[in-house]
Design a protein around this motif. Structure first.
Motif, PDB file in Angstrom:
ATOM      1  N   LEU A  40      56.960  29.330  47.795  1.00 21.98           N
ATOM      2  CA  LEU A  40      57.159  28.422  48.933  1.00 21.98           C
ATOM      3  C   LEU A  40      56.761  27.000  48.565  1.00 21.98           C
ATOM      4  N   GLY A  41      55.692  26.857  47.773  1.00 23.75           N
ATOM      5  CA  GLY A  41      55.274  25.520  47.349  1.00 23.75           C
ATOM      6  C   GLY A  41      56.348  24.846  46.532  1.00 23.75           C
ATOM      7  N   ALA A  42      56.927  25.613  45.575  1.00 22.19           N
ATOM      8  CA  ALA A  42      57.967  25.021  44.728  1.00 22.19           C
ATOM      9  C   ALA A  42      59.196  24.665  45.562  1.00 22.19           C
ATOM     10  N   ALA A  43      59.577  25.587  46.489  1.00 21.77           N
ATOM     11  CA  ALA A  43      60.782  25.326  47.292  1.00 21.77           C
ATOM     12  C   ALA A  43      60.594  24.092  48.168  1.00 21.77           C
ATOM     13  N   ALA A  44      59.423  23.967  48.793  1.00 25.63           N
ATOM     14  CA  ALA A  44      59.207  22.819  49.679  1.00 25.63           C
ATOM     15  C   ALA A  44      59.161  21.531  48.865  1.00 25.63           C
ATOM     16  N   THR A  45      58.562  21.590  47.668  1.00 26.21           N
ATOM     17  CA  THR A  45      58.538  20.391  46.825  1.00 26.21           C
ATOM     18  C   THR A  45      59.946  19.985  46.445  1.00 26.21           C
ATOM     19  N   PHE A  46      60.773  20.994  46.113  1.00 24.92           N
ATOM     20  CA  PHE A  46      62.144  20.686  45.732  1.00 24.92           C
ATOM     21  C   PHE A  46      62.897  20.047  46.898  1.00 24.92           C
ATOM     22  N   SER A  47      62.660  20.583  48.108  1.00 25.28           N
ATOM     23  CA  SER A  47      63.395  20.054  49.267  1.00 25.28           C
ATOM     24  C   SER A  47      63.072  18.579  49.493  1.00 25.28           C
ATOM     25  N   ARG A  48      61.879  18.130  49.033  1.00 27.12           N
ATOM     26  CA  ARG A  48      61.513  16.730  49.250  1.00 27.12           C
ATOM     27  C   ARG A  48      62.378  15.769  48.438  1.00 27.12           C
ATOM     28  N   PHE A  49      63.119  16.298  47.455  1.00 30.96           N
ATOM     29  CA  PHE A  49      63.967  15.402  46.661  1.00 30.96           C
ATOM     30  C   PHE A  49      65.268  15.051  47.365  1.00 30.96           C
ATOM     31  N   PHE A  50      65.689  15.871  48.338  1.00 27.47           N
ATOM     32  CA  PHE A  50      66.943  15.567  49.020  1.00 27.47           C
ATOM     33  C   PHE A  50      66.791  14.281  49.823  1.00 27.47           C
ATOM     34  N   PRO A  51      67.710  13.346  49.644  1.00 26.15           N
ATOM     35  CA  PRO A  51      67.536  12.044  50.294  1.00 26.15           C
ATOM     36  C   PRO A  51      67.338  12.143  51.799  1.00 26.15           C
ATOM     37  N   ARG A  52      68.105  13.043  52.456  1.00 26.62           N
ATOM     38  CA  ARG A  52      68.007  13.079  53.911  1.00 26.62           C
ATOM     39  C   ARG A  52      66.662  13.618  54.372  1.00 26.62           C
ATOM     40  N   ILE A  53      66.135  14.589  53.631  1.00 25.35           N
ATOM     41  CA  ILE A  53      64.817  15.105  54.000  1.00 25.35           C
ATOM     42  C   ILE A  53      63.746  14.086  53.644  1.00 25.35           C
ATOM     43  N   LYS A  54      63.906  13.451  52.483  1.00 28.82           N
ATOM     44  CA  LYS A  54      62.923  12.468  52.038  1.00 28.82           C
ATOM     45  C   LYS A  54      62.783  11.353  53.072  1.00 28.82           C
ATOM     46  N   GLN A  55      63.931  10.937  53.607  1.00 29.40           N
ATOM     47  CA  GLN A  55      63.913   9.810  54.529  1.00 29.40           C
ATOM     48  C   GLN A  55      63.117  10.117  55.804  1.00 29.40           C
ATOM     49  N   ARG A  56      63.322  11.317  56.347  1.00 27.28           N
ATOM     50  CA  ARG A  56      62.737  11.560  57.659  1.00 27.28           C
ATOM     51  C   ARG A  56      61.607  12.575  57.662  1.00 27.28           C
ATOM     52  N   TYR A  57      61.654  13.573  56.767  1.00 25.70           N
ATOM     53  CA  TYR A  57      60.697  14.672  56.896  1.00 25.70           C
ATOM     54  C   TYR A  57      59.802  14.837  55.683  1.00 25.70           C
ATOM     55  N   ASP A  58      59.698  13.778  54.850  1.00 25.88           N
ATOM     56  CA  ASP A  58      58.910  13.877  53.634  1.00 25.88           C
ATOM     57  C   ASP A  58      57.481  14.301  53.942  1.00 25.88           C
ATOM     58  N   TYR A  59      56.883  13.625  54.905  1.00 28.34           N
ATOM     59  CA  TYR A  59      55.493  13.923  55.224  1.00 28.34           C
ATOM     60  C   TYR A  59      55.346  15.325  55.795  1.00 28.34           C
ATOM     61  N   GLY A  60      56.326  15.750  56.585  1.00 33.85           N
ATOM     62  CA  GLY A  60      56.284  17.099  57.134  1.00 33.85           C
ATOM     63  C   GLY A  60      56.281  18.157  56.046  1.00 33.85           C
ATOM     64  N   ALA A  61      57.111  17.949  55.006  1.00 28.14           N
ATOM     65  CA  ALA A  61      57.164  18.931  53.918  1.00 28.14           C
ATOM     66  C   ALA A  61      55.821  19.009  53.214  1.00 28.14           C
ATOM     67  N   LEU A  62      55.200  17.842  53.013  1.00 32.04           N
ATOM     68  CA  LEU A  62      53.890  17.805  52.367  1.00 32.04           C
ATOM     69  C   LEU A  62      52.871  18.618  53.155  1.00 32.04           C
TER      70      LEU A  62
END
Lengths: 376, 376
Positions: B118-140
């Motif tokens: 789950l840690g690796a998957a969530a870290t990977f999801s942070r690279f997607f521009p759309r997630i990075k823009q709005r939900y970066d902190y949430g993923a962290l």
């Protein structure tokens, strides 16, 4: 149902493609997962748990927050966190001892005033551009640690034990992150900056080489959409913030690759500035290509040949520069030859339209010094 | 010693000036200090401490991290943190229960695998521009909370109590922050964006009005340094990232000021793009002013008057637009009058240099549609 299945497979394929575009992303994710598993040993292994207890959670927190994509990011966050915790912890212990002198009733008041004033001061300091750029995270951690130590010091007498456990677990977490990020497939911000600038120069060269074909094409042949490769330079126009971020991270990194001591990020910023200046000129040239106002045909036929040579040679010169930056060899002979050729071509162009429109010429005149400086 | 004293007073004066430049910075610092003092009540007040215990420190952590300068920033971080904690906490409790089925020996292995993947998957999801823009902190925060709950679930049986305390303290901290940031002297990112764009248009107008004086000045009079007000437009060239950040924060903000429902940040981005396009043209015009190559004098004297009128009128039009954006009144009559005047002036300029250099004219021809669109 089959629609849903299609949607899912499409999304999976997108994710796969995204990973393949830059495999370092996948590696980074695995690195973070690995560090997390490593740090949870503090809980799983009985002797470690006995000595650190629930403080192990600070190590987890540190790993999650400090794990950045680039080495520079990890180092900057790790060092900021480490030093800020040390300073704020010491100040916090001092504040608790000071407050104890004021009796049981005065203690929360003194602590409250201290927390308020130091918190406000540290928040204010974060607005200063120089602090914001390098120590923003440190200031945040300073507020956090100071408040926690000062406030929980009111309820517990074992404040020194608590401070010791916090600091040692943060050190463990930070060290794990920094070691993993440096020694397991490191991603250097300095290297990214390097590649990005070489790529940008290449984009400029592509544009120059495509320019000839576009400007002298028959009007009905001009396709405004298809030449995406030629239009690549547009991304340079707004790349300043990316470059700033990378350079800012690169300054934290130790020597690596072919730079022994430190990364010469300042020189990179200078080149990047010149490249951007070129891109501005191209943006305007591009406007002329797309505009419907065209010069008379006899004039065009007069300047076509020297203009083509000029833009081709300038493009070649840029390609040679980009290449020599990429491979870090200084083959200025080849570059200078192309620049000389394009200068000669400019003379020819000048000759061809003495009293006529000077736009193209001027743009290129301004553009040559940029090229020459970049090659230094 | 007196040297040291001088240095200190100078620095203090600098800080004072910095605070005065934007008093909202001081107010923000005081707001953060206030929220911190408020949240430390969880420790000082006996009944509150009895029910939350050391979990109160999560409230402090939340306040420190969530307190951002703008309302949009606070809301985005607060909501991200809240939802991510809820989801990750629920998943974490589920993971602990799942792992308990595997016996005492298998438990850490199952937990380790889950944390890793789950840690690796969530870290990977942070690279997607759309997630990075709005939900970066949430993923962290998701990674953080899941790992903590899963790992400490191995050592404690009171996992539900722990989860409840964590979530409630985070809610308390987040609510304090959001309320303070909205109701005590709020700083709206949308308003900043609004002002910034009006200011940028004003800068363009300043440049146009100064242009006439510069281009037609005698060569020895041109001062390349002093006209800082005229050169202000340069900051627009690289303002894209600031605008993006503000627009990104503005989308989190509820209706305020004169926008009832939501902030029309998309339209602002469009205007900002047009303004930047204008600034690119000016950058090139500026190159012509500074260059030593000048047109012959008789030609200059011919075009001087219409050119002056043209740039003055276009500048006036821009000022009117900036003003109407600032006050949010649509006085397009006045704007259109100025645009008409400058169009007339362009005709005169055209007439003046039929077969001659077309640079200035073309730049301004391209510039007019930008103005007109912006006024819509």
């Amino acid at each position: 149902l089959s629609k849903l299945k299609d949607g899912v497979t499409k999304r999976i394929r997108n994710i796969q493609k995204f990973g393949k575009d830059d495999p370092r992303r996948i590696i980074h994710s695995i690195k973070v997962g690995f560090s997390l598993t490593l740090v949870s040993m503090l809980y799983y292994v009985r002797p470690l748990y006995n000595s650190f207890g629930v403080s192990g959670m600070w190590a987890i927190l540190t790993v999650v927050v400090v794990s950045e994509f680039t080495v520079g990011g990890t180092l900057s966050k790790g060092l900021n966190r480490g030093f800020a915790t040390l300073i704020a912890g010491a100040l916090g212990v001092g504040a608790v001892h000071l407050a104890r002198f004021c009796g049981h009733k005065g203690e929360p008041i003194v602590l409250g005033i201290l927390v308020f004033s130091l918190g406000a001061a540290a928040t204010f300091s974060r607005f200063f551009p120089r602090i914001k750029q390098r120590y923003d995270y440190g200031a945040l951690i300073f507020i956090l640690t100071f408040t926690m130590v000062a406030v929980s010091g009111y309820r517990t007498d074992e404040i020194l034990v608590m401070a010791y456990q916090r600091i040692s677990t943060i050190l463990i977490g930070g060290t794990i992150c920094i070691l993993v990020s440096i020694f397991v497939c490191p991603v250097w911000a300095g290297e990214d900056l390097h590649k990005m600038i070489a790529n940008n120069i290449n984009k400029l060269a592509n544009y120059l080489e495509g320019f000839e074909g576009e400007y002298f094409a028959l009007p009905e042949k001009i396709s405004k959409e298809t030449n995406s490769c030629v239009r690549e330079y547009k991304s340079i126009l707004t790349s300043k913030s990316t470059e700033d971020t990378l350079a800012n991270l690169a300054r934290w990194e130790p020597g690596h690759g072919r730079f022994r001591l430190r990364h010469p990020w300042k020189n990179y910023m200078k080149i990047a500035g010149l490249v951007r200046q070129c891109a501005f000129h191209f943006e305007i040239l591009n406007g002329y290509i797309l505009s419907d106002v065209k010069a008379p045909e006899d004039f065009i036929s007069k300047i076509q040949e020297p203009c083509s040579i000029m833009s081709r040679e300038a493009g070649e010169a840029l390609k040679a520069i980009a290449n020599s930056i990429k491979t870090m060899n200084n083959d200025s002979v080849c570059v200078n030859a192309h620049i000389e050729n394009s200068k000669k071509a400019i003379e020819n162009v000048k000759f061809a339209f003495k009293s006529s429109s000077t736009e193209t010429e001027k743009d290129l005149l301004e553009f040559i010094p940029g090229v020459t400086m970049a090659s230094i």
